[in-house]
Write an enzyme that holds these catalytic residues in place. Structure first.
Site, short mmCIF file in Angstrom:
data_model
loop_
_atom_site.label_atom_id
_atom_site.label_comp_id
_atom_site.label_asym_id
_atom_site.label_seq_id
_atom_site.Cartn_x
_atom_site.Cartn_y
_atom_site.Cartn_z
N PRO A 99 -61.80 77.62 -52.84
CA PRO A 99 -62.08 78.63 -51.82
C PRO A 99 -63.15 79.61 -52.29
CG PRO A 99 -59.89 78.94 -52.76
CD PRO A 99 -60.44 77.70 -53.36
N HIS A 100 -63.85 80.18 -51.33
CA HIS A 100 -64.93 81.13 -51.62
C HIS A 100 -64.68 82.41 -50.86
CE1 HIS A 100 -68.97 82.63 -52.33
NE2 HIS A 100 -69.04 82.92 -51.05
N PRO A 101 -64.84 83.55 -51.46
CA PRO A 101 -65.18 83.80 -52.86
C PRO A 101 -63.92 83.98 -53.70
CG PRO A 101 -65.33 85.85 -51.66
CD PRO A 101 -64.88 84.78 -50.66
#
Length: 93
Positions: free
Chosen positions: A63-65
């Site tokens: 996942p980001h961020p």
């Protein structure tokens, strides 16, 4: 850590992730030096325990961020395909 979106946003860019691997790209160890190492240690331990390769880590969606992206970036860098890389000096405050 200097090129990681989460680290930049929270001003926690000190540190790094290094991955030790063999000729078959099997992960043998992961070194994490960061104030936020606790967010990455479990992934590193699991990768070593399951016999993961650099490709396993690099191709897993992170996942980001998040700080865990640093582990993915280290694997991608070892494979020559890192996309977040900091060139230059950290700006003075």
């Amino acid at each position: 850590m200097t090129a990681l979106g989460r680290s930049i946003a929270l001003d926690t860019t000190n540190g790094f992730v290094k991955i030790a691997y063999d000729q078959e790209n099997m992960i043998k160890g992961i070194e994490i030096v960061s104030d936020e190492a606790n967010a990455m240690i479990s992934e590193a331990a699991l990768a070593i325990e399951m016999g993961a390769t650099l490709e396993d880590i690099a191709d897993t969606i992170h996942p980001h961020p998040t700080y865990s992206e640093a582990v993915q970036e280290a694997a991608e860098a070892a494979l020559g395909r890192s996309i977040h890389f900091f060139y230059g000096k950290k700006p003075s405050k």
